[in-house]
Design an enzyme around this catalytic site. Structure first.
Site, PDB file in Angstrom:
ATOM      1  N   ASP A  90       2.139   0.584  -1.476  1.00 38.30           N
ATOM      2  CA  ASP A  90       1.693   1.875  -1.955  1.00 38.30           C
ATOM      3  C   ASP A  90       2.520   2.206  -3.209  1.00 38.30           C
ATOM      4  OD1 ASP A  90       0.548   4.810  -0.129  1.00 38.30           O
ATOM      5  OD2 ASP A  90       0.516   4.340  -2.262  1.00 38.30           O
TER       6      ASP A  90
HETATM    7  C1  GLC Z   1      -0.894   7.271  -3.382  1.00 30.80           C
HETATM    8  C2  GLC Z   1      -1.463   7.121  -1.994  1.00 30.80           C
HETATM    9  C3  GLC Z   1      -2.435   5.988  -1.853  1.00 30.80           C
HETATM   10  C4  GLC Z   1      -3.173   5.812  -3.165  1.00 30.80           C
HETATM   11  C5  GLC Z   1      -2.169   5.316  -4.180  1.00 30.80           C
HETATM   12  C6  GLC Z   1      -2.795   5.122  -5.571  1.00 30.80           C
HETATM   13  O1  GLC Z   1       0.439   7.652  -3.334  1.00 30.80           O
HETATM   14  O2  GLC Z   1      -0.546   7.042  -0.905  1.00 30.80           O
HETATM   15  O3  GLC Z   1      -3.311   6.314  -0.770  1.00 30.80           O
HETATM   16  O4  GLC Z   1      -4.228   4.872  -3.011  1.00 30.80           O
HETATM   17  O5  GLC Z   1      -1.045   6.182  -4.280  1.00 30.80           O
HETATM   18  O6  GLC Z   1      -3.194   6.343  -6.087  1.00 30.80           O
END
Ligand code: GLC
Length: 738
Positions: free
Chosen positions: A278
């Protein structure tokens, strides 16, 4: 072959994960890997956070150098096309970039939020919605969506409950597979397909106290029986990628968790796709206190099985030195790059063509969005006030959420545009004629506490024949980093509702929210309550369809609604305890003398039951369920049991009814929940029509984890219900025998 199709071919090679890729592709991957420098390999394991718009000079140089394998959050098509051109025509190996994006519930055609879509209990329709999203996103040179979000959530304080499928693993697993099929289509190289990404692996929805990014302590038996099943279903459906979670599971951050990523995902499930971290979660291994420094974080991320690092630069900064120091086997890097499966040079260099604008908001896409919005609405209360008669005189529409496109679309509206939204207010004016709709917001926003708008709202109510009162949350109260300690209506909305109720006109409450709210006093003041969640672009027409009976509410709650936040976590699949309260053992008024009969699993200050149970939802019609008919009173291990019941439409409307199948294992080596969802079916019945609805249960369907983590079906007594929700129905009994 059009360039976009060429790129899709690339993706099919890139993500040839569902089945082992053909040997010639593997051979070409080997050839490519043999030509890549270590820097270029590490580049493929790195996802950049921003290209810049227009593409910055730094990004241009880095793409030429093979610094990045992917980008997320690139704003404009032109930037993606230019970046791709550079990658394909100005870098050494011409490896195309992967553009990922949060296409969580629609791209330009915004669908209802995922929790709302879960309320449809309609996997086929949810799959169509994902297909609409994939078609629009792929046309805009997006290759990969960071969806579906698969986190089971039993705590509505957690803002991200809005992004998932609620509390139940069976329902969530069915919808997980449907979304993967919808996004990825018949194959990843099919027109209109994008790669799916099951997230956030795993257990993120169990963050303590519903507080965002908090720790999650999940016994393995609960991990396996509740939190992992939707991810397993996504993997079985061929999901191309997964995303590791931010949170620590039992003290080990998911992004550095070898047991989860290599043990379960790759080892037990034989997942052959790739895992992306993430946003910055590799770097955060240091903050967790799990990695000593960024180099240690990089090492632990790769060893755990995170193939691509999102947004932080630990891999780029340290992997090469770790290999040189003999701390990291380059084979692990080769395996990661192989899983990201870049195989290039096999076709011409496609730069995506500008999208055909008619692909966005196409009539057939809007029709799917409208059906999803209508089917996701849950009728929680109705004393007959709904449906409204088309002949109604004047309708007062009150509440700021009646005319708020962004709030109607909800959280994670990344590419949705306010101007495309058919608002509730506009649709009601269109349906009734502007002269019959009196709009008075009453508040400036849902969180507004100023009451100077109340008099105009009261006047509107007095001048009308009925009131539509829009209540709920603004979209910025749900989603990531939006945990709430209270679940009440924000601002002065409850006060507004009370004021409007005093006008003495029939009030229909329309709740716009991304999570269960606690609003029982306000609900008590209404003739009817319709929970529409955040229904997206077509929420307005769908609401008009429902209010005037062109559509009949069929939504069922995918999550339990508490009476008060003090009951949380509250969910239907709970254990019986040794002292279960009875249906009348509700709150005990304070001051009652100590009564040993009161020593039961309940509260003294609130009814222990939920405000609305999982699976609940009313219709304009009424339905009766017969007792279940079982094909046998006992079934041997390995056998099957047919269970059927007659469902009769005893009302005046043709309507869909979601019929739910629950079981209970009465005795097991690890006590089992009082109910477990094991099937559901949507049936459409005319007034007076009776239909036999049947399900077949194998003894494997009855399995549960024992204390040694073996998934087994233990012989013994079971109950079974075919019911309208998790709280009602007539149980049948049967035994599983050796
Ligand atoms: C965010 C979220 C994730 C998302 C990613 C890209 O922090 O936790 O669900 O897809 O970053 O935006």
């Amino acid at each position: 072959m059009p360039p976009s199709r060429l790129l899709c071919c690339a993706l099919s090679l890139v993500f040839a994960c569902a089945a082992a890729p053909p040997p010639d592709v593997e051979r070409r991957v080997d050839q490519l890997l043999a030509r890549m420098t270590l820097d270029e390999k590490i580049g493929q394991m790195s996802q950049g956070a921003s290209l810049g718009s227009p593409v910055s000079e730094r990004s241009r140089q880095e793409i030429r150098a093979g610094r990045w394998g992917s980008f997320l959050s690139t704003i404009a098509f032109a930037d993606r096309a230019e970046a791709q051109r550079i990658a394909l025509h100005e870098s050494r190996l011409s490896i195309p970039l992967l553009f990922g994006r949060d296409v969580i519930h629609g791209y330009r055609t915004m669908l209802p939020i995922p929790l709302a879509q879960a309320a449809t209990w309609d996997p086929a329709l949810v799959e169509q919605g994902a297909r609409v999203a994939a078609r629009e996103a792929s046309a805009d040179a997006i290759h990969w969506t960071f969806a579906p979000m698969l986190d089971i959530a039993r705590d509505p304080r957690w803002g991200r409950i809005s992004e998932g499928a609620g509390e139940d693993p069976y329902l969530a697993a069915a919808l997980a597979a449907a979304q993967v099929r919808g996004y990825q289509g018949p194959s990843l190289d099919a027109p209109g397909s994008i790669a799916a990404c099951g997230k956030h692996f795993v257990g993120y929805g169990a963050v303590e106290a519903g507080r965002e990014y908090n720790s999650a302590w999940i016994p393995e038996i609960l991990l396996r029986s509740v939190y992992l099943p939707p991810f397993h279903a996504a993997s079985d459906a061929g999901a191309a990628t997964f995303m590791s979670a931010f949170s620590a599971i039992n003290g080990v951050p998911a992004t550095g968790n070898e047991f989860l990523l290599r043990g379960v995902l790759r080892g037990e499930w034989q997942f052959d796709g790739f895992v992306v971290s993430d946003y910055g979660s590799v770097d955060e291994l240091v903050t967790h206190g799990y990695a000593a420094d960024q180099a240690d974080a990089a090492l632990k991320g790769v060893r755990a099985g995170v193939d691509m690092e999102m947004a932080s630069n630990a891999y780029h900064a340290h992997l090469k030195a770790l290999v040189a120091a003999g701390k990291l086997d380059e084979k692990l890097i080769d395996d990661a790059v192989r899983r990201v499966k870049f195989r290039l040079g096999l076709f011409d260099k496609p730069v995506p063509a500008a999208p055909d604008p008619t692909v966005f908001l196409a009539p057939e896409s809007l029709a799917v969005a409208r059906r999803l919005a209508a089917e996701s609405a849950v009728l929680l209360k109705n004393d007959g006030a709904l449906p409204l008669a088309g002949s109604i005189g004047k309708l007062a529409v009150i509440g700021p959420l009646a005319d708020s496109p962004l709030d109607q679309m909800g959280c994670w509206t990344v590419d949705g545009r306010a101007g495309d939204v058919r608002t509730f207010l506009a649709s009601l004016r269109e349906r009734l004629g502007a002269d019959r709709v009196i709009y008075a917001p009453g508040l400036k926003t849902p969180r507004d506490t100023a009451r100077d708008g109340f008099p105009a709202a009261l006047e509107a109510a007095r001048a009308a024949d009925a009131v539509l009162l829009f209540l709920g949350e603004d979209a910025n109260m749900d989603g990531e980093a939006r945990s709430r300690a209270f679940l009440d209506l924000p601002g002065a909305q409850a006060a507004l509702a009370k004021e409007i109720a005093a006008a003495g006109k029939p009030v229909i409450e329309v709740i716009v929210a991304g999570r269960p709210l606690t609003f029982q006093e306000t609900a008590a003041q209404a003739r009817a309550v319709l929970y529409v969640w955040n229904p997206g672009t077509m929420g307005g027409p769908a609401l008009a369809d429902l209010l005037f009976g062109d559509a009949v509410p069929s939504g069922r709650l995918p999550v339990t609604f508490p009476r008060t936040v003090g009951q949380v976590p509250i969910y239907y699949a709970h254990l019986n305890t040794g002292r279960p309260p009875g249906p009348n053992d509700l709150g005990i008024p304070l001051g009652t003398p100590v009564d040993p009969h009161g020593f039961l699993s309940k509260y003294i200050d609130v009814d222990y039951t939920p405000q609305y149970p999982f699976g609940f939802g009313l219709s304009y019609s009424t339905f009766e369920y017969s007792a279940p008919r079982l094909s046998a009173s006992s079934v041997p291990l390995g056998g099957r049991l047919d269970v059927a019941a007659d469902v009769t439409n005893t009302g005046r409307y043709e309507a869909d009814e979601v019929v739910e199948l629950y079981i209970r294992g009465l005795v097991a080596s690890v006590a089992r929940p009082v109910r477990e969802l094991k099937g559901f079916a949507r049936v459409r019945l005319k007034p007076g029509e009776k239909r036999g609805v049947s399900f077949t249960l194998s003894t494997a369907d009855l399995a549960s984890y024992d204390a040694h983590m073996h998934l087994v079906t233990e012989p013994g007594a079971f109950q079974v219900w075919i019911a309208p929700d998790s709280d009602r129905g007539i149980p049948g009994e049967f035994r599983v025998t050796q």
